[in-house]
Design a protein around this motif. Structure first.
Motif, PDB file in Angstrom:
ATOM      1  N   PRO A  12      29.668 -28.165 -12.134  1.00 24.58           N
ATOM      2  CA  PRO A  12      29.347 -29.498 -12.658  1.00 24.58           C
ATOM      3  C   PRO A  12      29.958 -29.761 -14.026  1.00 24.58           C
ATOM      4  N   ALA A  13      30.445 -28.706 -14.716  1.00 26.74           N
ATOM      5  CA  ALA A  13      31.069 -28.933 -16.026  1.00 26.74           C
ATOM      6  C   ALA A  13      32.408 -29.652 -15.869  1.00 26.74           C
ATOM      7  N   HIS A  14      33.022 -29.568 -14.685  1.00 31.18           N
ATOM      8  CA  HIS A  14      34.284 -30.280 -14.434  1.00 31.18           C
ATOM      9  C   HIS A  14      33.974 -31.657 -13.885  1.00 31.18           C
ATOM     10  N   ALA A  15      33.720 -32.592 -14.786  1.00 28.69           N
ATOM     11  CA  ALA A  15      33.220 -33.895 -14.357  1.00 28.69           C
ATOM     12  C   ALA A  15      34.266 -34.682 -13.556  1.00 28.69           C
ATOM     13  N   GLN A  16      35.549 -34.359 -13.709  1.00 28.25           N
ATOM     14  CA  GLN A  16      36.553 -35.101 -12.945  1.00 28.25           C
ATOM     15  C   GLN A  16      36.558 -34.655 -11.486  1.00 28.25           C
ATOM     16  N   ARG A  17      36.484 -33.362 -11.260  1.00 34.14           N
ATOM     17  CA  ARG A  17      36.515 -32.833  -9.900  1.00 34.14           C
ATOM     18  C   ARG A  17      35.629 -31.597  -9.842  1.00 34.14           C
ATOM     19  N   PRO A  18      34.315 -31.816  -9.725  1.00 32.41           N
ATOM     20  CA  PRO A  18      33.406 -30.662  -9.783  1.00 32.41           C
ATOM     21  C   PRO A  18      33.490 -29.750  -8.562  1.00 32.41           C
ATOM     22  N   SER A  19      33.975 -30.294  -7.433  1.00 35.03           N
ATOM     23  CA  SER A  19      33.964 -29.525  -6.195  1.00 35.03           C
ATOM     24  C   SER A  19      35.385 -29.133  -5.805  1.00 35.03           C
ATOM     25  N   LEU A  20      35.560 -27.853  -5.451  1.00 35.52           N
ATOM     26  CA  LEU A  20      36.879 -27.400  -4.978  1.00 35.52           C
ATOM     27  C   LEU A  20      37.286 -28.185  -3.737  1.00 35.52           C
ATOM     28  N   LEU A  21      36.323 -28.451  -2.857  1.00 41.12           N
ATOM     29  CA  LEU A  21      36.611 -29.154  -1.606  1.00 41.12           C
ATOM     30  C   LEU A  21      36.177 -30.611  -1.705  1.00 41.12           C
TER      31      LEU A  21
END
Lengths: 308, 231
Positions: free
Chosen positions: B211-220
């Motif tokens: 969730p810290a990667h707000a641009q793309r939190p999910s690998l998939l």
């Protein structure tokens, strides 16, 4: 602030006592449901927005959602706060002086004062907004605690700082208009919940009729994931068995009324799972979904069939 | 009742996957769009078509939508304003203004150590050797059909039919993060430790959800093609 700007944080006090379940909430994590991140956010959205308005905050600023009550905050610096959604004998305490103040109003606290919020007389979730907003780190664009997934800040506990964003002077002056609002009393009778049928009206016709037959009691197992209901009469006939293997998982929305195999309906709250496999007989309107936030276990509700 | 008469791709995981239909070929033979509360509608689709329909709606309706959530056989579209079944019906048949708006599905490779606790048990139940189970699992092509259960938990279709098994009779109270698992016709990776009843085949170190990667939190992402690569 959700503007993406850097805002400096100012500590202006401490939490001296926190109730059994005090959370930081805002409007929630918008737009992530496709990754199974539920929206979360304030349960009683109307009360949350009123609290922000009373202190002159933008409507999306983070506030506290206090369950049931006793909460005490000490302020080293002057602050402007408001408590909405509930009735409680709030006082502002200064050395040698205690003054009773109102809910649903703008409260100005001098430096060195204590805000004391005893257990609520009416309502279940109080919203405490502070001018400048409750400062905490945002996760996926929101400062809300999601009790289902654990995203967002930890619950508020005694000893936590009261921190706000220091740029509040740039907010417009707060309006001190009294907001007409009366917390619901249990003597008001079963809370009517307007129920929009669907999305599977023909498949669950009988089940929809069944939930409309009687009134229901809020179960002690209710929480932000959902309000669970029990029949008000023990001899309520159960509907024909639902084959849960025949109901594939479908997306859920807040307010959806799901009937699991135990025939105890669940009304989805802000932290609802994004998908579910039990029949959904309808959706409670957004306004009435807010009202559910204030019901205590044992209070009664009834569904009212409405069609758009 | 399925409403789109195109077939989902992929069959039972035989690579390579056929291309997705072009955006302007979103089919018109629809019948079931249902209101779902004040702001949402639910659109029935043929199993497997959900991610393509969701991408098309996103391309056509853009910022009018709060969420477009594909599920196995339906798509939820939630609006900022009260939802309109007619508007969704029109959007489904409208061509996307710009074909680039409907993103090409990406291919994501997830490296796996096949060291799962249930590997031997799965092999026994399906009547294969553990080696055959591993080969079947990592030879297949998968597609992200939808997300559910916990943030970042992707239901991957395309599991070879010989590996289809009901969930464990007794779920585990704790499945470690990164566990690569199967149940029914799906495979998945547990993005973080949680309770779970799926059969554990292996482990990946790939960060599935942050969730810290707000641009793309999910690998998939919904619609992605996925392969598991044996380490």
């Amino acid at each position: 602030m959700n503007s993406g700007q850097q805002w400096s944080v100012r500590e202006i006090g401490q939490v001296e006592m926190a109730g059994p379940h005090t959370l930081i909430v805002d409007e929630g994590r918008v737009g992530w449901a496709h990754l199974a991140v539920t929206r979360s956010g304030a349960y009683d959205r109307g009360a949350y927005q009123r609290a922000n308005r009373l202190v002159g905050n933008p409507p999306t600023e983070a506030a506290l959602e206090i369950l049931l009550g006793p909460t005490r905050l000490r302020f080293q610096a002057a602050a402007t706060v408001a408590l909405t959604g509930v009735q409680s004998a709030v006082t502002i305490q200064l050395p040698g002086a205690t003054r009773a103040v109102d809910c649903e109003s703008t409260l100005t606290l001098p430096a060195g004062s204590i805000l004391d919020v005893p257990q609520f007389h009416l309502g279940l979730r109080g919203y405490l907004a502070i001018r400048g907003g409750w400062a905490t780190t945002a996760t996926l664009g929101s400062r809300s605690t999601d009790t289902l997934s654990g995203l967002g800040p930890a619950p508020v506990k005694a000893g936590d700082p009261v921190a706000i964003y220091a740029n509040a002077s740039r907010f417009p002056q707060h309006d001190a208009n009294v907001v007409a609002f009366r917390a619901r009393a249990q003597t008001d009778g079963p809370l009517p919940l307007r129920l929009l049928p669907g999305p599977r009206t023909s498949r669950y016709f009988d089940l929809h009729e069944w939930v409309l037959r009687d009134h229901w009691l809020v179960s002690t197992a209710s929480n932000r994931i959902g309000v669970r209901l029990e029949p008000s009469q023990p001899d309520l006939p159960t509907p024909t068995a639902i084959d849960s293997n025949a109901t594939p998982s479908e997306p859920l929305v807040r307010g959806a009324v799901q009937v699991p195999p135990d025939c105890r309906p669940v009304i989805m709250g802000p932290d609802h799972p994004t998908t579910g496999g039990y029949p959904v007989v309808g959706v409670v309107t957004e306004h009435d979904s807010d009202a559910l936030a204030q019901l205590r276990p044992g209070e009664a509700v009834r569904f009212v069939d409405i069609r758009l | 009742m399925p409403i789109f008469d195109w077939l989902p791709e992929g069959g039972e995981g035989t690579p390579p996957l056929p291309p997705l239909p072009a955006p302007d070929s979103v089919p018109t033979s629809m019948s079931a769009i249902s209101r779902y509360g004040e702001r949402s509608v639910l659109i029935d689709v043929v199993p497997g078509a959900g991610t393509a329909v969701a991408a098309h709606l996103r391309a056509v309706l853009g910022d009018r939508l709060v969420d477009v959530v594909p599920a196995g056989h339906c798509v939820l579209a939630t609006f900022h304003l009260p939802a309109s079944v007619t508007e969704v019906a029109k959007a489904l048949t409208a061509p996307a203004s710009n074909a680039d708006d409907v993103a090409e599905p990406r291919t994501v490779v997830v490296p796996v150590r096949y060291d799962g606790e249930d590997l031997a048990d799965v092999a026994k139940q399906v009547g294969l050797t553990t080696e055959e189970v591993i080969t079947a699992h990592c030879d297949a092509w998968y597609r992200v059909d939808f997300f559910g259960f916990v943030p970042g938990f992707a239901y991957l279709t395309g599991l070879p039919v010989q590996l289809h098994l009901a969930r464990r009779a007794t779920p585990r109270t704790r499945v470690p993060a990164g566990s690569v698992a199967i149940a029914a016709s799906y495979s998945a990776v547990y993005p973080r430790s949680s309770p779970g009843g799926w059969h554990l085949l292996g482990t990946t170190d790939a960060p599935m959800f942050d969730p810290a990667h707000a641009q793309r939190p999910s690998l998939l992402q919904p619609g992605d093609r996925v392969r598991f690569e044996r380490l």
